[in-house]
Design an enzyme around this catalytic site. Structure first.
Site, PDB file in Angstrom:
ATOM      1  N   LYS A 289      -6.265  10.252  -2.513  1.00 37.94           N
ATOM      2  CA  LYS A 289      -6.777   9.026  -3.129  1.00 37.94           C
ATOM      3  C   LYS A 289      -7.631   9.393  -4.336  1.00 37.94           C
ATOM      4  CE  LYS A 289      -7.675   4.388  -1.843  1.00 37.94           C
ATOM      5  NZ  LYS A 289      -8.397   3.414  -1.039  1.00 37.94           N
TER       6      LYS A 289
ATOM      7  N   GLU B 191      -4.309  -2.937   5.057  1.00 36.40           N
ATOM      8  CA  GLU B 191      -3.847  -3.494   6.329  1.00 36.40           C
ATOM      9  C   GLU B 191      -4.931  -4.317   7.021  1.00 36.40           C
ATOM     10  OE1 GLU B 191      -3.364  -0.487   5.141  1.00 36.40           O
ATOM     11  OE2 GLU B 191      -1.461   0.381   5.757  1.00 36.40           O
TER      12      GLU B 191
ATOM     13  N   THR C 183       0.844  -1.186   0.000  1.00 32.56           N
ATOM     14  CA  THR C 183       0.000   0.000   0.000  1.00 32.56           C
ATOM     15  C   THR C 183       0.881   1.238   0.000  1.00 32.56           C
ATOM     16  OG1 THR C 183      -1.643   1.269   1.203  1.00 32.56           O
ATOM     17  CG2 THR C 183      -0.203  -0.100   2.545  1.00 32.56           C
TER      18      THR C 183
END
Ligand code: AMP
Length: 548
Positions: free
Chosen positions: A441, A334, A189
């Site tokens: 994002k 995660e 990530t």
């Protein structure tokens, strides 16, 4: 003291291979349909898939791959990628899914960090592989997910071909029983500061996540579903769908590389898709296509929207205009990735529609297995009243403990700090209100604000620069650069600074707009206050195409 009394049940380790073996045995005729990169439709069954996954395991073992070694994939959602999931993890190797949308330097970093032995790739990525191969000397071979070509390949890349490798094996291979704590998948990530970080899932965490994802209160996948994951298999294992679908014996529809509204709509209709999942940007394209063509969904019942906040208007449009139920979800790499999903309990579903909507627009309640809390700056837990907001912490058996190849745990008192800022209401609904981690994002993909800033401050006329995420109607967020000029840099223009980025960053990372300010806001400790900045530019109007 009496001896502890142990339960007397079978101690069967949870292995990823169990999922496909189960589907091959008990849903053996159920279809897996893929739109291939060649453009045609490929169909086979779970039984066929398992056979080829066994052949792949044999082929990789013949190539000398050892359990624990990493095998990379650079591939779209398709049947060969699915075989790679199981053909690697099934014998104890680790499937490392690589995001091909990152730029080559980052991929080379990730491949080296993961220490990938072989990399399986869709041939659309052949130019990328040609660029990567010289930078990845430890990769023993690049395996094209294709038949062998007629003409001989360039010898600058150690190339192998998937189909001949499989054809040389008979598939007579028993999945070994592995310790369930062993590694199965590795996903990187960029949603944190610094280099991309790897989340290394175990067999146990993947199987438990597949159970959790399948619950009626979560994705609710069943054997009656035809499931189309739009979310890529290189994004946190397509949110676990390639595991939850075989667990339930659901039909799987894999869309390949074309994720535009028309391609998705046609595939959904042709394969009678009932359930789908993806980021808001993708659904925007699908809704536009359906709206413009005056079309209806004849089979789609529900869709999970997550990865970024689902705009309320999108939720309403799906439900009111097309009768498709939206399940807004929050998660992260995660967390394997599912944490919360917005579903109503019986009592909530009796309330007036608008009240129901207010809940459904939030990110939802936890799946059994995940626990969450919000804390203040001192780590003290905040009330679950829907008003107090703080840093979101989570824990559970599919939540990361530490990042791959790091010595220290990422946890704080046994909890993982997510970097999201949220409220939790008295009914347990999570609402993400902000983010403390410093990233943007865009369309479900991360942009590192620090890389954008580092280039800006390398410009001789820039004194200070901050890159922040600003709401954007199509991409969810886009990067906005806020700049303080040097006294000598009066003449610096937005266009000149944007041009300065050319060739230094992937095009989609370049800020869409740049604004100049006399000074940037700082916190009491002198740190740049991104929260304040984000607030200042919350309603920023992006330049129109003509002006850019
Ligand atoms: P990733 O690891 O790429 O899946 O990104 C995880 C991050 O995406 C989370 O920590 C959030 O910042 C963001 N995110 C995911 N789902 C949502 C959502 N439904 N609403 C708002 N942000 C989200």
């Amino acid at each position: 003291m009496t001896e502890p009394l142990l339960g007397q049940m079978m101690d069967i380790p949870l292995n990823v291979s169990m999922l496909l073996r189960h589907a091959a045995r008990y849903a053996g005729d159920t279809e897996i349909v893929s739109r291939r990169i060649e453009g045609d439709i490929h169909r086979y069954t779970y039984r066929d898939c398992e056979k080829r996954a066994r052949q792949l395991a044999q082929a990789l073992i013949r190539l000398g791959v050892q359990p624990g070694e990493r095998i990379g994939t650079l591939a779209w959602n398709g049947y060969r990628h699915l075989e790679a999931y199981y053909g690697t993890t099934g014998f104890g190797a680790v499937c490392h899914t690589i995001n091909p949308r990152l730029f080559p330097e980052q991929i080379a970093y990730i491949v080296a960090h993961a220490d990938d032995r072989y990399i399986l790739f869709d041939t659309t990525f052949a130019p990328l592989v040609a660029e990567l191969a010289p930078r990845c000397p430890n990769v023993k071979g690049w395996i094209a997910l294709a038949d062998a070509p007629k003409e001989s390949p360039p010898d600058s890349v150690p190339l192998l071909y998937y189909e001949p490798l499989l054809a040389a094996e008979d598939g007579e291979f028993e999945w070994p029983e592995l310790d369930e704590r062993l590694a199965s998948y590795l996903c990187y990530t960029s949603g944190t500061t610094g280099h991309p970080k790897g989340a290394l899932y175990s067999h146990r965490s993947v199987v438990l996540h597949a159970y959790g994802a399948s619950l009626t209160g979560a994705m609710g996948i069943s054997a009656r579903d035809s499931v189309l994951p739009v979310v890529p298999m290189f994004h946190v294992n397509a949110w676990g769908i390639p595991h939850a679908a075989p667990l339930n014996g659901a039909k799987l529809v894999l869309p390949g590389k074309d994720l535009d509204g028309k391609s998705l709509y046609e595939l959904m209709e042709a394969e009678r898709v009932t359930f789908s999942a993806g980021v808001p940007t993708v659904w925007m394209g699908l809704l536009a296509h359906v709206r413009e063509g005056g079309k209806r969904f004849s089979s789609l019942e529900r869709t999970v929207i997550g990865g970024s906040s689902c705009p309320p208007a999108m939720l309403r449009s799906f439900e009111d205009d097309y009768g498709v139920r939206v399940i807004h979800a929050w998660g992260m790499t995660e967390l394997s990735p599912l944490g919360t999903l917005a579903r109503l309990n019986w009592e909530q579903s009796q309330r007036p529609r608008e009240e129901q909507r207010r809940l459904l627009e939030k990110q939802g309640t936890v799946i059994f297995g995940v626990d969450m809390k919000i804390v203040d700056a001192n780590g003290a837990e905040l009330p679950r009243d829907g008003v107090a907001f703080g840093d979101l912490y989570v824990r559970g058996p599919w939540v990361i403990d530490r990042y791959f190849a790091t010595e220290t745990s990422a946890l704080v008192d046994g909890w993982f700090p997510t970097g999201d800022v949220a409220t939790i209401d008295s009914e347990g609904f999570l609402h993400i209100t902000d983010r403390s981690k410093d990233v943007v994002k865009s369309g479900g993909e991360w942009i590192s604000s620090s890389e954008v800033e580092n280039i800006a401050v390398a410009h001789p006329d820039v004194a200070e620069a901050a890159c922040i995420a600003c709401p954007h109607p199509k991409w969810g967020e886009r990067p906005l650069l806020v700049v303080v000029k040097r006294p000598t840099g009066d003449g610096l223009t937005r266009e000149a600074l944007r041009a300065f980025y050319e060739g230094k960053l992937a095009k989609w990372w370049i800020p869409d707009d740049i604004v100049f300010v006399p000074e940037l806001p700082h916190t009491a400790t002198g740190k740049l206050s991104k929260m304040k900045l984000r607030d200042m530019f919350r309603d920023h109007v992006w330049p129109t195409k003509e002006r850019t």
